[in-house]
Design a protein around this motif. Structure first.
Motif, PDB file in Angstrom:
ATOM      1  N   LEU A  86       0.764  -1.055  -0.464  1.00 42.01           N
ATOM      2  CA  LEU A  86      -0.055  -0.122   0.242  1.00 42.01           C
ATOM      3  C   LEU A  86       1.375   1.466   0.035  1.00 42.01           C
ATOM      4  CD1 LEU A  86      -2.553   1.441   0.452  1.00 42.01           C
ATOM      5  CD2 LEU A  86      -3.073   1.149   3.064  1.00 42.01           C
ATOM      6  N   ASN A  87       0.649   1.835  -0.896  1.00 39.63           N
ATOM      7  CA  ASN A  87       1.313   3.683  -0.797  1.00 39.63           C
ATOM      8  C   ASN A  87       0.620   4.399  -0.886  1.00 39.63           C
ATOM      9  OD1 ASN A  87       4.491   3.140  -0.541  1.00 39.63           O
ATOM     10  ND2 ASN A  87       3.644   1.687  -3.056  1.00 39.63           N
TER      11      ASN A  87
ATOM     12  N   ALA B  41       2.884   9.943   2.017  1.00 40.43           N
ATOM     13  CA  ALA B  41       2.328   9.388   3.099  1.00 40.43           C
ATOM     14  C   ALA B  41       2.496   8.302   4.035  1.00 40.43           C
ATOM     15  CB  ALA B  41       0.687  10.214   3.450  1.00 40.43           C
ATOM     16  N   LEU B  42       2.294   6.956   3.657  1.00 38.57           N
ATOM     17  CA  LEU B  42       2.115   5.511   3.634  1.00 38.57           C
ATOM     18  C   LEU B  42       2.931   5.058   2.349  1.00 38.57           C
ATOM     19  CD1 LEU B  42      -1.069   4.738   4.693  1.00 38.57           C
ATOM     20  CD2 LEU B  42       0.531   4.985   5.827  1.00 38.57           C
ATOM     21  N   LYS B  43       4.106   4.056   2.881  1.00 42.23           N
ATOM     22  CA  LYS B  43       5.188   3.543   1.575  1.00 42.23           C
ATOM     23  C   LYS B  43       5.003   2.368   2.293  1.00 42.23           C
ATOM     24  CE  LYS B  43       7.862   7.423   2.589  1.00 42.23           C
ATOM     25  NZ  LYS B  43       8.667   8.170   3.872  1.00 42.23           N
ATOM     26  N   ASP B  44       4.772   1.315   1.097  1.00 41.17           N
ATOM     27  CA  ASP B  44       4.989  -0.584   0.627  1.00 41.17           C
ATOM     28  C   ASP B  44       4.444  -0.831   2.201  1.00 41.17           C
ATOM     29  OD1 ASP B  44       5.909  -0.056  -1.466  1.00 41.17           O
ATOM     30  OD2 ASP B  44       8.293  -0.008  -0.705  1.00 41.17           O
ATOM     31  N   VAL B  45       3.348  -0.721   2.502  1.00 37.78           N
ATOM     32  CA  VAL B  45       3.112  -1.422   3.879  1.00 37.78           C
ATOM     33  C   VAL B  45       1.907  -2.531   3.821  1.00 37.78           C
ATOM     34  CG1 VAL B  45       1.347  -1.157   5.897  1.00 37.78           C
ATOM     35  CG2 VAL B  45       2.709   0.920   5.376  1.00 37.78           C
ATOM     36  N   SER B  46       2.288  -4.224   4.003  1.00 39.84           N
ATOM     37  CA  SER B  46       1.560  -4.830   3.047  1.00 39.84           C
ATOM     38  C   SER B  46       1.682  -5.504   6.059  1.00 39.84           C
ATOM     39  CB  SER B  46       2.659  -5.758   3.399  1.00 39.84           C
ATOM     40  OG  SER B  46       2.761  -4.699   1.828  1.00 39.84           O
ATOM     41  N   MET B  47      -0.021  -5.882   5.812  1.00 44.49           N
ATOM     42  CA  MET B  47      -0.196  -6.695   6.724  1.00 44.49           C
ATOM     43  C   MET B  47      -1.333  -6.985   6.945  1.00 44.49           C
ATOM     44  SD  MET B  47      -1.680  -3.540   9.547  1.00 44.49           S
ATOM     45  CE  MET B  47      -0.299  -2.578   9.011  1.00 44.49           C
TER      46      MET B  47
ATOM     47  N   PHE C  44      -3.407   5.083   7.661  1.00 42.02           N
ATOM     48  CA  PHE C  44      -3.637   4.090   7.312  1.00 42.02           C
ATOM     49  C   PHE C  44      -5.748   3.697   7.345  1.00 42.02           C
ATOM     50  CE2 PHE C  44      -3.242  -0.071   9.014  1.00 42.02           C
ATOM     51  CZ  PHE C  44      -2.932  -0.617   8.274  1.00 42.02           C
ATOM     52  N   LEU C  45      -5.681   4.650   8.682  1.00 43.38           N
ATOM     53  CA  LEU C  45      -7.326   4.038   9.432  1.00 43.38           C
ATOM     54  C   LEU C  45      -7.954   4.775   8.360  1.00 43.38           C
ATOM     55  CD1 LEU C  45      -7.600   2.738  11.899  1.00 43.38           C
ATOM     56  CD2 LEU C  45      -7.737   4.962  12.710  1.00 43.38           C
ATOM     57  N   ARG C  46      -7.996   5.956   7.604  1.00 38.56           N
ATOM     58  CA  ARG C  46      -8.896   6.653   6.654  1.00 38.56           C
ATOM     59  C   ARG C  46      -8.733   5.636   5.327  1.00 38.56           C
ATOM     60  NH1 ARG C  46     -10.860  11.397   7.941  1.00 38.56           N
ATOM     61  NH2 ARG C  46     -10.522  12.147   6.237  1.00 38.56           N
TER      62      ARG C  46
ATOM     63  N   GLY D 241      -1.760  -0.133  -4.591  1.00 39.21           N
ATOM     64  CA  GLY D 241      -1.923  -1.209  -3.502  1.00 39.21           C
ATOM     65  C   GLY D 241      -3.344  -1.865  -3.600  1.00 39.21           C
ATOM     66  N   ASN D 242      -2.690  -3.460  -2.953  1.00 39.16           N
ATOM     67  CA  ASN D 242      -3.929  -3.822  -2.907  1.00 39.16           C
ATOM     68  C   ASN D 242      -4.482  -4.272  -1.498  1.00 39.16           C
ATOM     69  OD1 ASN D 242      -5.560  -6.132  -3.276  1.00 39.16           O
ATOM     70  ND2 ASN D 242      -4.664  -6.655  -4.542  1.00 39.16           N
ATOM     71  N   VAL D 243      -5.807  -3.788  -1.543  1.00 39.55           N
ATOM     72  CA  VAL D 243      -6.509  -3.623   0.051  1.00 39.55           C
ATOM     73  C   VAL D 243      -7.785  -4.582  -0.396  1.00 39.55           C
ATOM     74  CG1 VAL D 243      -7.252  -2.889   2.006  1.00 39.55           C
ATOM     75  CG2 VAL D 243      -5.298  -1.975   0.823  1.00 39.55           C
ATOM     76  N   LYS D 244      -7.324  -5.622   0.720  1.00 40.60           N
ATOM     77  CA  LYS D 244      -9.035  -6.488   0.367  1.00 40.60           C
ATOM     78  C   LYS D 244      -9.703  -6.854   1.627  1.00 40.60           C
ATOM     79  CE  LYS D 244      -8.684 -10.266  -2.834  1.00 40.60           C
ATOM     80  NZ  LYS D 244      -6.895 -11.011  -3.330  1.00 40.60           N
TER      81      LYS D 244
END
Ligand SMILES: Nc1ncnc2c1ncn2[C@@H]1O[C@H](COP(=O)(O)OP(=O)(O)OP(=O)(O)O)[C@@H](O)[C@H]1O
Ligand SMILES: [Mg+2]
Lengths: 282, 249
Positions: free
Chosen positions: B10-11, B19-25, B46-48, B64-67
């Motif tokens: 996620l970017n 604001a967000l760099k390559d976040v995966s979780m 991240f929250l929003r 990025g990919n958010v499921k």
């Protein structure tokens, strides 16, 4: 030696003087009109048709005509103005085109009213073939007050805190429901202010109705929206400049009625607004 | 453990600010995930993102990919997503309505409910938010007459009333006194049984108290994510250690 206390006193006096400078002439106008016009006011003056070439009788058709015109203008301008304001404040994105539109609307409210009169003549009277009629006059007045209504409504909508919108949207409520149930109710006082300003202007302007509806002398009530009508501001103009030997009493009486009409409409709107303000809870 | 959110690469940018760099979780069902980190680390962003509130900002760009439960959040109807993923903001934001109407607002907007069942929903939500006893006799008063701490619990009740599956808390106690904070925390621990909770907090101790897992963000990067006790007893990254022991941030 500078004495800050004295500076403050001087500044205060100046501000007070400026206020006085505005209040005194307005107050004087009102007082003069009341004193000179009040003797003319009686039931016959308010309920009779003009007689003897407008030198006696009443001004009832002009009162009714003005009420029709104002009502027509608001019926036309309020819904359209409100929808435009909602679009501009809630839906339009920040870009050059929309900034130009906003600027244009603000500037439109500075256009001289006689220009609206000519425009109404060309579009409604001639092109749409409404003729000189209440319809054409109302539409012309409506277009004239649209910018005021749009601008003040937009400001009212934009002054509703964004956090209310976010809360509503974050609950999965749709954007339109958010506008309808959160934004609009909280913007109503401001929208009413715009409507008041529009009402007053529509009731008082002469130029826009000159070519589009106003009858010089029509001693009966209009029968339909395609009829011509007398109207207070134009009637006042006529008896003040076009008809010789009209009693001063009658002229000031007419002015007083026009003034009272506008003040009364404002009063009603202010009361409604006050009711809403009291309910407003943030 | 069942995943409810799956986040990959996620970017997020605001204009040119990254604001967000390559976040995966992953986020699991019925857990409390705490997110800690200094100011500007991207926690709120991240929250929003999780209920697409960032969409309201036209400057915001996301990659990025958010499921959410196997479905890309971009393909879920946004109203539905937000209904299922509720949010409680940092400041107590009561709507200019009565206490009752605040809680009932979302339910009413989502469709017809019978008057009696609406009352039940409002009561149940206020109880879950630990507020019922304090307001049950004044439901028709303006919500603005409540104290800040009460308003925040009112906001929680309002979010609960639409029956979300996930609740996002953005520093819900930042403006509250210790007693109100304790009440909100108590509410959260109970809520965990039925909801998934993501809690952003500036208060490291709060994360330690209520979080099952804790994520540490710094300058838009996810530095470390682990069981809360591991983060607080044996952080793997020096920067995490520095932040939780109060050396910076
Ligand atoms: N609406 C916005 N417009 C422009 N930039 C934004 C916006 N929201 C956040 N940012 C930027 O994104 C970055 C992360 O901000 P964010 O609010 O997510 O931080 P945070 O970790 O929540 O901080 P805090 O602890 O202060 O709440 C910051 O650099 C901020 O400037
Ligand atoms: Mg934040």
């Amino acid at each position: 030696m500078r004495n800050p206390y004295r500076t403050q006193k001087i500044a205060f006096s100046l501000l007070f003087l400026a206020t006085l400078l505005i209040v005194v002439p307005v107050g004087l106008i009102v007082i003069v009109i009341i004193f000179k016009g009040f003797p003319a006011i009686n039931w016959q003056f308010l309920s009779d048709i003009p007689r003897q070439g407008m030198r006696s009788g009443g001004i009832f058709p002009a009162i009714i005509g003005t009420l029709y015109l104002v009502a027509g203008a608001i019926i036309f301008a309020l819904p359209i103005g409100l929808l435009a304001a909602i679009y501009l404040s809630e839906y339009s994105k920040e870009n050059v085109l929309n900034r130009i539109i906003r600027l244009a609307i603000i500037n439109l409210s500075g256009v001289p009213s006689v220009v609206y009169g000519l425009f109404g003549l060309a579009l409604f009277v001639v092109f749409f073939k409404f003729g000189a009629s209440i319809l054409a006059g109302s539409l012309t007045l409506g277009i004239m007050i649209l910018p005021v209504i749009i601008t003040t409504s937009r400001e009212a909508l934009e002054s509703v805190p964004d956090s209310f919108r976010e809360v509503s949207l974050s609950l999965g409520v749709s954007k339109w429901q958010t506008i309808r149930h959160i934004v609009l109710p909280n913007a109503i006082p401001g929208i009413l202010t715009g409507t008041i300003l529009g009402l007053g202007r529509a009731a008082g302007e002469t130029a826009p109705i000159l070519f589009t509806v106003a009858a010089f002398y029509l001693p009966r009530l209009p029968k339909s929206i395609f009829d011509q009508a007398m109207a207070l501001p134009y009637h006042l103009y006529v008896i003040s400049t076009q008809v010789p030997n009209v009693d001063e009493k009658i002229r000031y009486g007419t002015a007083l009625v026009l003034l009272a009409l506008v003040l009364f409409m404002n009063l009603v709107a202010i009361i409604i607004r006050y009711q809403f303000r009291r309910r407003k809870k943030w | 453990m069942v995943k409810i959110f799956t986040i990959k690469d996620l970017n997020i940018w605001f204009g040119s600010a990254h604001a967000l760099k390559d976040v995966s979780m992953d986020i699991y069902v019925n857990e409390i995930l705490s997110i800690i980190g200094p100011s500007n680390s991207g926690k709120t962003t991240f929250l929003r993102m999780l209920n697409r509130l960032n969409d309201l900002n036209h400057n915001c760009k996301m990659e990025g990919n958010v499921k959410f439960e196997e479905e890309d959040i971009k393909n879920i109807e946004v109203e539905l997503l937000r209904k299922r993923v509720g949010m409680v903001f940092a400041l107590p934001l009561a709507l200019p309505l009565s206490i009752f109407d605040n809680v009932a607002y979302g339910v009413r907007m989502h469709g017809k409910v019978k008057k009696q069942s609406l009352k039940d929903i409002v009561e149940k939500s206020l109880q879950e938010a630990y507020l019922w006893d304090e307001v049950k006799d004044r439901l028709n008063e303006s919500a603005f007459k409540l104290s800040g701490g009460q308003q925040q619990r009112l906001c929680i009740a309002r979010t609960l009333a639409v029956e979300p599956e996930v609740i996002l808390f953005d520093e819900p106690c930042s403006g509250l006194d210790p007693i109100s904070t304790a009440k909100v925390e108590e509410a959260m621990v109970i809520l965990k049984q039925n909801y998934t909770i993501v809690l952003v907090t500036n208060n490291v101790k709060q994360a330690a108290r209520v979080g099952d897992r804790t994520a540490f963000f710094l300058n838009g990067e996810l530095i470390e994510l682990n069981k809360t006790e591991n983060i607080f007893t044996a952080p793997k990254d020096k920067r995490t250690d520095g932040y939780i022991s109060g050396k910076f941030g």
